[in-house]
Design a protein around this motif. Structure first.
Motif, PDB file in Angstrom:
ATOM      1  N   ILE A  69      50.387  48.316  37.009  1.00 48.73           N
ATOM      2  CA  ILE A  69      50.319  49.517  36.432  1.00 48.73           C
ATOM      3  C   ILE A  69      50.173  50.527  37.618  1.00 48.73           C
ATOM      4  O   ILE A  69      50.951  51.751  37.293  1.00 48.73           O
ATOM      5  N   GLU A  70      49.706  50.523  38.814  1.00 43.95           N
ATOM      6  CA  GLU A  70      49.684  51.668  39.600  1.00 43.95           C
ATOM      7  C   GLU A  70      50.879  51.883  40.250  1.00 43.95           C
ATOM      8  O   GLU A  70      51.355  52.951  40.443  1.00 43.95           O
ATOM      9  N   SER A  71      51.929  50.953  40.672  1.00 46.32           N
ATOM     10  CA  SER A  71      53.039  50.844  41.012  1.00 46.32           C
ATOM     11  C   SER A  71      54.309  51.276  40.130  1.00 46.32           C
ATOM     12  O   SER A  71      55.376  51.782  40.396  1.00 46.32           O
ATOM     13  N   GLU A  84      55.637  36.635  37.255  1.00 44.82           N
ATOM     14  CA  GLU A  84      55.203  37.901  37.489  1.00 44.82           C
ATOM     15  C   GLU A  84      54.326  38.297  35.984  1.00 44.82           C
ATOM     16  O   GLU A  84      54.884  37.938  35.103  1.00 44.82           O
ATOM     17  N   VAL A  85      53.495  39.119  36.065  1.00 42.01           N
ATOM     18  CA  VAL A  85      52.669  39.716  34.983  1.00 42.01           C
ATOM     19  C   VAL A  85      53.432  40.670  34.380  1.00 42.01           C
ATOM     20  O   VAL A  85      53.646  41.736  35.025  1.00 42.01           O
ATOM     21  N   ALA A  86      53.982  40.715  33.213  1.00 38.19           N
ATOM     22  CA  ALA A  86      54.829  41.841  32.534  1.00 38.19           C
ATOM     23  C   ALA A  86      54.012  42.600  31.518  1.00 38.19           C
ATOM     24  O   ALA A  86      54.639  43.657  31.317  1.00 38.19           O
ATOM     25  N   ARG A 156      52.460  47.540  28.257  1.00 37.31           N
ATOM     26  CA  ARG A 156      53.445  47.304  29.299  1.00 37.31           C
ATOM     27  C   ARG A 156      53.106  48.068  30.505  1.00 37.31           C
ATOM     28  O   ARG A 156      52.114  48.755  30.636  1.00 37.31           O
ATOM     29  N   LEU A 157      53.779  47.453  31.579  1.00 35.19           N
ATOM     30  CA  LEU A 157      53.523  48.039  32.779  1.00 35.19           C
ATOM     31  C   LEU A 157      53.757  49.525  33.007  1.00 35.19           C
ATOM     32  O   LEU A 157      53.076  50.266  33.876  1.00 35.19           O
ATOM     33  N   ASP A 158      54.468  50.180  32.135  1.00 32.96           N
ATOM     34  CA  ASP A 158      54.629  51.424  32.186  1.00 32.96           C
ATOM     35  C   ASP A 158      53.618  52.461  31.470  1.00 32.96           C
ATOM     36  O   ASP A 158      53.783  53.612  31.005  1.00 32.96           O
ATOM     37  N   GLN A 159      52.586  51.362  31.067  1.00 31.38           N
ATOM     38  CA  GLN A 159      51.291  52.110  30.327  1.00 31.38           C
ATOM     39  C   GLN A 159      51.568  52.460  28.915  1.00 31.38           C
ATOM     40  O   GLN A 159      50.777  53.053  28.160  1.00 31.38           O
TER      41      GLN A 159
END
Length: 213
Positions: A69-71, A84-86, A156-159
């Motif tokens: 989330i941070e990266s 990996e966690v997606a 998602r990782l892009d929040q």
């Protein structure tokens, strides 16, 4: 020199033999008991090890999710991980969540449900749509508790996040049936069936369908 009568010597000999046999039987029983105890401790220890390993894995997945989330990009939960966690899937009505792996390979499904990126689970799911698969005896056993109109959220990782409402569930026999192709606004969750089966795998799948809201 004093000598015992023959009949008394024979009686004493038989008594010694019986005592020896009893002693030997006792030793065998003790040995078996110790062996069984050691095996039991080993099994309990191994079970405890597996539980501890699973808990540690979930903590590492949670940490890698936070890092992602941070990266803004997926992070490996440990250096030698093949997955990996997606995303994170939240079952809002049950107050439960699972970390979703980037794919549905055997390595990934060992640690959590995974995206069916190529649109197929043993050629039962046609391409397109959002599909996630998981093991019935671990991370996706929760599917049995879902009901129509329950809400599911995928982050998602892009929040970004999308919510889906459950519309139906069905048992699919992969020997004779093919899953309907989901559209871009639909969600399909897949796990093996029956939930309480003692044998892994099999042709049956429990499938939950949802639509974006």
């Amino acid at each position: 020199m004093f000598k015992l009568p023959i009949h008394r010597l024979k009686a004493r000999h038989k008594l010694i033999q019986r005592m020896t046999l009893l002693s030997g039987a006792g030793w065998i029983k003790s040995t078996i008991s110790i062996a069984l105890l050691a095996i039991g401790i080993g099994l309990v220890g191994n079970g405890g090890y597996m539980i501890a390993k699973a808990q540690l894995a979930q903590q590492l997945l949670a940490y890698s999710w936070k890092q992602g989330i941070e990266s803004g990009s997926a992070q490996r939960p440990w250096s030698w991980a093949d997955t990996e966690v997606a995303a994170r899937i939240r079952f809002l009505s049950l107050d439960e969540e699972r970390y979703v792996m980037r794919d549905a390979s055997g390595e990934s499904l060992a640690f959590g449900p995974g995206f069916v990126e190529d649109g197929r689970i043993k050629q039962t799911l046609e391409p397109t749509g959002t599909a996630i698969a998981g093991h019935r005896d671990s991370h996706f056993g929760i599917l049995r508790d879902l009901k129509t109109n329950d809400l599911i959220e995928i982050q998602r990782l892009d929040q970004s996040s999308i919510r889906f409402r459950i519309t139906s569930a069905a048992v699919i026999d992969t020997r004779h049936q093919t899953l309907r192709k989901p559209s871009a606004t639909e969600l399909t969750l897949i796990t093996c069936y029956p939930f309480d089966s003692m044998v892994a795998g099999g042709p049956l799948r429990y499938v939950v369908f949802g639509v974006e809201v």
